[in-house]
Motif scaffolding. Structure first.
Motif: not given
Lengths: 267, 100
Positions: B34-55
């Motif tokens: 369940x932990x890994x599934x939770x982690x992977x659920x959040x990956x897209x949002x974390x990736x996109x926001x990190x790519x956007x700010x501050x770039x």
């Protein structure tokens, strides 16, 4: 609408964004001394952004092949994380054969759209989703390579934010619905800003994204574990998925903010 | 550049392909943890926001126009507008503020 068509439609904004971004790659390719067909071939075979820019530099400098491999692995390693995440959101029909065929199309934007749509990703939808981005990426490179710098600076500068605008449109709406996503995004942005400005060590953009994603998702998973019923299929966590793409909320904003106003805000 | 081009291209393409496809093919089952599934659920949002700010703030050569693009995208996203609408008006905001 069948899933192939739906995918193609969802790929349209990505394709347009790519047209703009790859244009600059095309210009850089021919300016660096590559032929038009060589520049286009790099885009058609690799379908990466930062990876291609780095790879092109190594080619031009006649760097070593080891250097090429390491740069591509490091810059593109975020795709591994995305592929693992995507592997959990695809449906049963997305068998090994199709994963081998479509694996190269896992880009930041295709991944983001596919995995944040709130249902399992079928191979037909995924194929559709890849079509216009692929065409946009290849065609943009070609146009940039043959025409050079024909766009006025003011326009090409504006186009630079297209993909970022799209990213924002993907991660903001779920933040309104789920506290968990808000927390994860804020942590990720916080780390990203810190890594960018910290004076202690050099860090590539690709590595930075991985660190942000792993740490923020890790904290998210500890604080907000998903329910057993939500597998990691891209649903907005902690929410019963039945959204009509936020249409009622859009109505709430109707009239209160026209784009022109924001433009004036920014001055 | 002659034949080296094709070697560079092949090395580049194979590295890129393996990075993407190996994990995609290797993990063919639903992960149980369940932990890994939770982690992977959040990956897209974390990736996109990190790519956007501050770039995003350094994409236009002017903090002001970039901020206009960012704020426009933020507000339209909060209003639930589609990807293409948000991307378009974000570019437009950069263009218009760039005129001054």
């Amino acid at each position: 609408m069948n899933s192939l068509k739906k995918g193609i439609l969802d790929g349209l904004p990505i394709g347009l964004g790519y047209l703009a971004v790859s244009f600059s790659f095309g210009i850089l390719g021919t300016n660096s001394g590559l032929k038009v067909w060589q520049t286009v071939l790099i885009s058609m075979i690799n379908v990466t952004s930062a990876g291609q820019f780095a790879g092109l530099n190594i080619m031009i400098a006649m760097g070593s092949y080891v250097e090429m491999i390491i740069s591509q692995l490091v810059i593109n390693s975020r795709y591994s994380l995305m592929s693992v995440s995507l592997s959990q959101s695809v449906d049963k029909g997305f068998t090994t054969k199709y994963r081998i065929l479509f694996g190269q199309f896992v880009t930041d934007e295709i991944f983001a759209v596919a995995s944040s749509r709130g249902e399992d990703v079928g191979r037909r939808y995924f194929l559709g989703l890849c079509v216009l981005p692929y065409i946009g990426w290849s065609l943009g490179t070609f146009l940039g390579a043959v025409s050079g710098n024909i766009l006025p600076d003011s326009i090409s500068t504006s186009l630079n934010v297209a993909l970022y605008g799209m990213f924002i449109a993907i991660f903001i709406p779920p933040m309104k619905k789920a506290l968990s996503v808000t927390v994860v995004v804020l942590i990720s942005v916080g780390i990203s800003v810190f890594l960018y400005f910290q004076p202690f060590f050099e860090i590539s953009a690709g590595t930075s994204v991985i660190i942000c994603a792993v740490v923020a998702s890790f904290i998210g998973a500890i604080l907000f574990p998903v329910k057993d019923s939500d597998d990691a299929s891209g649903k907005t966590p902690g929410e019963d998925v039945s959204e009509g793409s936020g249409a009622p909320k859009a109505a709430l904003c109707e009239g209160s903010h026209t784009p022109g106003e924001e433009v004036r805000d920014g001055q | 550049m002659g034949n080296e081009f094709f070697i560079y291209l092949a090395v580049m393409a194979v590295s890129t392909y393996l990075v993407r496809t190996v994990p995609f093919v290797a993990i063919s089952h639903k992960i149980k943890s369940r932990f890994i599934r939770s982690l992977l659920t959040y990956v897209p949002y974390a990736v996109l926001s990190a790519m956007t700010v501050p770039s995003i703030f350094f994409q236009t050569g002017s903090l002001l126009t970039a901020t206009a693009g960012f704020v426009t995208a933020l507000i339209l996203s909060l209003c639930g507008r589609s990807l293409i609408t948000v991307a378009f008006f974000s570019c437009l905001a950069v263009f218009v503020t760039g005129l001054f």
